[in-house]
Write a protein that holds these residues in place. Sequence first.
Motif, PDB file in Angstrom:
ATOM      1  N   THR A   2       0.841  -1.188   0.000  1.00 16.83           N
ATOM      2  CA  THR A   2       0.000   0.000   0.000  1.00 16.83           C
ATOM      3  C   THR A   2       0.878   1.241   0.000  1.00 16.83           C
ATOM      4  O   THR A   2       1.788   1.376   0.818  1.00 16.83           O
ATOM      5  N   ALA A   3       0.599   2.155  -0.917  1.00 15.31           N
ATOM      6  CA  ALA A   3       1.352   3.407  -0.982  1.00 15.31           C
ATOM      7  C   ALA A   3       0.987   4.287   0.209  1.00 15.31           C
ATOM      8  O   ALA A   3      -0.152   4.292   0.667  1.00 15.31           O
ATOM      9  N   GLN A   4       1.972   5.025   0.698  1.00 16.19           N
ATOM     10  CA  GLN A   4       1.745   5.924   1.825  1.00 16.19           C
ATOM     11  C   GLN A   4       2.071   7.348   1.410  1.00 16.19           C
ATOM     12  O   GLN A   4       3.003   7.588   0.647  1.00 16.19           O
ATOM     13  N   LEU A   5       1.303   8.267   1.956  1.00 23.96           N
ATOM     14  CA  LEU A   5       1.526   9.684   1.680  1.00 23.96           C
ATOM     15  C   LEU A   5       2.835  10.154   2.305  1.00 23.96           C
ATOM     16  O   LEU A   5       3.199   9.707   3.401  1.00 23.96           O
ATOM     17  N   GLN A   6       3.507  11.052   1.620  1.00 24.40           N
ATOM     18  CA  GLN A   6       4.648  11.733   2.212  1.00 24.40           C
ATOM     19  C   GLN A   6       4.149  12.526   3.427  1.00 24.40           C
ATOM     20  O   GLN A   6       3.005  13.002   3.431  1.00 24.40           O
ATOM     21  N   PRO A   7       4.952  12.686   4.464  1.00 24.84           N
ATOM     22  CA  PRO A   7       4.486  13.354   5.694  1.00 24.84           C
ATOM     23  C   PRO A   7       3.862  14.736   5.478  1.00 24.84           C
ATOM     24  O   PRO A   7       2.807  15.030   6.038  1.00 24.84           O
ATOM     25  N   ALA A   8       4.476  15.580   4.671  1.00 23.43           N
ATOM     26  CA  ALA A   8       3.924  16.923   4.439  1.00 23.43           C
ATOM     27  C   ALA A   8       2.590  16.845   3.697  1.00 23.43           C
ATOM     28  O   ALA A   8       1.670  17.617   3.966  1.00 23.43           O
ATOM     29  N   VAL A   9       2.477  15.888   2.786  1.00 22.59           N
ATOM     30  CA  VAL A   9       1.229  15.692   2.042  1.00 22.59           C
ATOM     31  C   VAL A   9       0.140  15.180   2.980  1.00 22.59           C
ATOM     32  O   VAL A   9      -0.997  15.651   2.947  1.00 22.59           O
ATOM     33  N   ASP A  77       4.484   7.290  -5.252  1.00 24.61           N
ATOM     34  CA  ASP A  77       5.452   8.228  -4.678  1.00 24.61           C
ATOM     35  C   ASP A  77       4.898   8.996  -3.476  1.00 24.61           C
ATOM     36  O   ASP A  77       5.614   9.755  -2.822  1.00 24.61           O
ATOM     37  N   GLY A  78       3.606   8.813  -3.168  1.00 24.55           N
ATOM     38  CA  GLY A  78       2.998   9.467  -2.012  1.00 24.55           C
ATOM     39  C   GLY A  78       2.776  10.957  -2.169  1.00 24.55           C
ATOM     40  O   GLY A  78       2.539  11.656  -1.181  1.00 24.55           O
ATOM     41  N   MET A  79       2.820  11.458  -3.408  1.00 23.94           N
ATOM     42  CA  MET A  79       2.711  12.894  -3.656  1.00 23.94           C
ATOM     43  C   MET A  79       1.379  13.297  -4.311  1.00 23.94           C
ATOM     44  O   MET A  79       1.116  14.476  -4.484  1.00 23.94           O
ATOM     45  N   GLN A  80       0.559  12.314  -4.665  1.00 25.35           N
ATOM     46  CA  GLN A  80      -0.719  12.601  -5.308  1.00 25.35           C
ATOM     47  C   GLN A  80      -1.796  11.700  -4.719  1.00 25.35           C
ATOM     48  O   GLN A  80      -1.519  10.553  -4.351  1.00 25.35           O
ATOM     49  N   ASP A 103       3.372  19.372  -3.674  1.00 25.73           N
ATOM     50  CA  ASP A 103       4.825  19.500  -3.735  1.00 25.73           C
ATOM     51  C   ASP A 103       5.434  18.970  -2.435  1.00 25.73           C
ATOM     52  O   ASP A 103       4.701  18.492  -1.554  1.00 25.73           O
ATOM     53  N   GLU A 104       6.739  19.082  -2.302  1.00 22.52           N
ATOM     54  CA  GLU A 104       7.441  18.520  -1.145  1.00 22.52           C
ATOM     55  C   GLU A 104       7.057  19.190   0.171  1.00 22.52           C
ATOM     56  O   GLU A 104       7.209  18.617   1.250  1.00 22.52           O
ATOM     57  N   GLN A 105       6.549  20.436   0.095  1.00 22.96           N
ATOM     58  CA  GLN A 105       6.126  21.150   1.294  1.00 22.96           C
ATOM     59  C   GLN A 105       4.660  20.867   1.651  1.00 22.96           C
ATOM     60  O   GLN A 105       4.140  21.405   2.621  1.00 22.96           O
ATOM     61  N   GLY A 106       4.000  20.048   0.832  1.00 16.02           N
ATOM     62  CA  GLY A 106       2.607  19.723   1.086  1.00 16.02           C
ATOM     63  C   GLY A 106       1.626  20.712   0.495  1.00 16.02           C
ATOM     64  O   GLY A 106       0.432  20.646   0.776  1.00 16.02           O
ATOM     65  N   LYS A 107       2.103  21.619  -0.358  1.00 15.22           N
ATOM     66  CA  LYS A 107       1.221  22.581  -1.019  1.00 15.22           C
ATOM     67  C   LYS A 107       0.569  21.914  -2.231  1.00 15.22           C
ATOM     68  O   LYS A 107       1.200  21.128  -2.953  1.00 15.22           O
ATOM     69  N   ILE A 108      -0.683  22.254  -2.478  1.00 15.86           N
ATOM     70  CA  ILE A 108      -1.385  21.737  -3.650  1.00 15.86           C
ATOM     71  C   ILE A 108      -0.886  22.486  -4.881  1.00 15.86           C
ATOM     72  O   ILE A 108      -0.979  23.716  -4.948  1.00 15.86           O
TER      73      ILE A 108
END
Length: 141
Positions: A2-9, A77-80, A103-108
């Motif tokens: 299972t894919a996981q979200l990046q922490p900021a996302v 990649d947990g970014m979308q 993005d890497e900062q969690g901004k849409i």
Amino acid sequence: MTAQLQPAVAASLEKWHHMLQTRDMSILADLLDQNVVFRSPMAHRPYTGSLAVGLILKTVITIFQDFTYHREFVTPDGMQVVLEFSAVVDGKALKGIDMIGFDEQGKIVDFEVMIRPFNALAALGKEMGARVGAQLEAHKG
């Protein structure tokens, strides 16, 4: 696996869900990248910039009745994310998905919406046009 979200996302998505649950859109500007791109099934060209996208999202939430997210899908990649939702517009039930890129900062940075059936999409487009159509014309990409 299972894919996981990046922490900021994950943090931004948690704020997103809280914002929609409470209908307190005051944090929306903090979630959007300044150059966010929004793709709508009602527009041939995307809308660009946080002002336009903020206006769209703040307006749409006032039009939707019984808005509910049902499922969430995450890219490897947990970014979308893809969020499946349902709502009612002018008595017409609809189903849709929000495809949101961060993005890497969690901004849409990218937001694309797909909605069906067409009669509900048309009702949404008509109401959006009446409320903010003239304001949005200047923001098409």
